[in-house]
Design an enzyme around this catalytic site. Structure first.
Site, PDB file in Angstrom:
ATOM      1  N   GLU A  44       0.829  -1.196   0.000  1.00 23.45           N
ATOM      2  CA  GLU A  44       0.000   0.000   0.000  1.00 23.45           C
ATOM      3  C   GLU A  44       0.873   1.259   0.000  1.00 23.45           C
ATOM      4  O   GLU A  44       0.627   2.195  -0.756  1.00 23.45           O
ATOM      5  CB  GLU A  44      -0.949   0.029   1.207  1.00 23.45           C
ATOM      6  CG  GLU A  44      -2.069  -0.971   1.121  1.00 23.45           C
ATOM      7  CD  GLU A  44      -1.736  -2.318   1.762  1.00 23.45           C
ATOM      8  OE1 GLU A  44      -0.522  -2.624   1.965  1.00 23.45           O
ATOM      9  OE2 GLU A  44      -2.665  -3.074   2.056  1.00 23.45           O
ATOM     10  N   ASP A 104      -6.139  -3.822  -2.666  1.00 28.71           N
ATOM     11  CA  ASP A 104      -6.206  -2.359  -2.813  1.00 28.71           C
ATOM     12  C   ASP A 104      -4.893  -1.820  -3.367  1.00 28.71           C
ATOM     13  O   ASP A 104      -4.872  -1.011  -4.295  1.00 28.71           O
ATOM     14  CB  ASP A 104      -6.594  -1.676  -1.504  1.00 28.71           C
ATOM     15  CG  ASP A 104      -5.654  -1.947  -0.344  1.00 28.71           C
ATOM     16  OD1 ASP A 104      -4.914  -2.964  -0.364  1.00 28.71           O
ATOM     17  OD2 ASP A 104      -5.653  -1.145   0.603  1.00 28.71           O
TER      18      ASP A 104
END
Length: 193
Positions: A44, A104
């Site tokens: 991330e 994500d």
């Protein structure tokens, strides 16, 4: 009271903030460092650094961050989904600490690569994005109740109950994927989501 910001002062402020972020959180070799979490690097964090470098038109930083991501979180294979966690073990050795991908981050990395291909007119970024998109579709997208959905990671396919995390559903990125990668039904995934 301070005078209202002008476009020029906002531009200078954003450039200054980017320079401070880059100096503080991105190592010389392209690793985004999470100092509040034992100096780990997460996929991330790498994806956010890539996206910010793209927004700032900072190709040199983008390439360093992407290169580090590929070498360390993808074992040198740009088609492999990146491990989500890299850090130091109890013996002081640095490396991958959890090989599971996080969807994500995977989406934001692919989205950043698509943007880089457009901004800097380099087809290799698009090709690398498509390789990741194929793996996202294969490993992190599944049908649940007859509808396509993004899973938090490949591990979710093997669970007795499907676990979804709405924060991993990124319609803006999925719409860009539909244009960049017509081989998969990304638009249907957006509609189903």
């Amino acid at each position: 009271l301070a005078a209202p910001a002008t476009p020029a002062s906002l531009g200078a402020e954003v450039s200054s903030a980017w320079a401070a972020y880059r100096l503080t959180y991105i190592s010389h070799d392209g690793r985004a460092i999470d100092y509040k979490n034992a100096a780990i690097t997460s996929s991330e964090g790498q994806s956010y650094a890539m996206l910010r470098a793209l927004w700032m038109d900072d190709r040199e930083t983008f390439d360093r961050v992407w290169s580090w991501t590929n070498a360390n979180l993808q074992a040198g294979n740009p088609a492999q989904l990146p491990a989500w966690k890299w850090g130091q073990d109890a013996g002081g050795q640095w490396g991958v600490r959890d090989p599971e991908p996080a969807s994500d981050a995977d989406q934001l990395i692919a989205y950043s690569l698509i943007g880089a291909a457009k901004r800097w007119k380099q087809g290799r970024y698009r090709d690398q994005a498509r390789a990741i998109l194929d793996q996202i579709w294969q490993q992190e997208v599944d049908q649940v109740g007859g509808l396509w959905t993004v899973l938090p990671g490949p591990w979710a396919k093997s669970q007795a109950e499907t676990r979804l995390n709405p924060s991993y559903f990124l319609p803006f990125a999925l719409r860009a994927f539909a244009v960049a990668d017509p081989a998969h039904p990304w638009a249907t995934l957006v509609d189903d989501g």
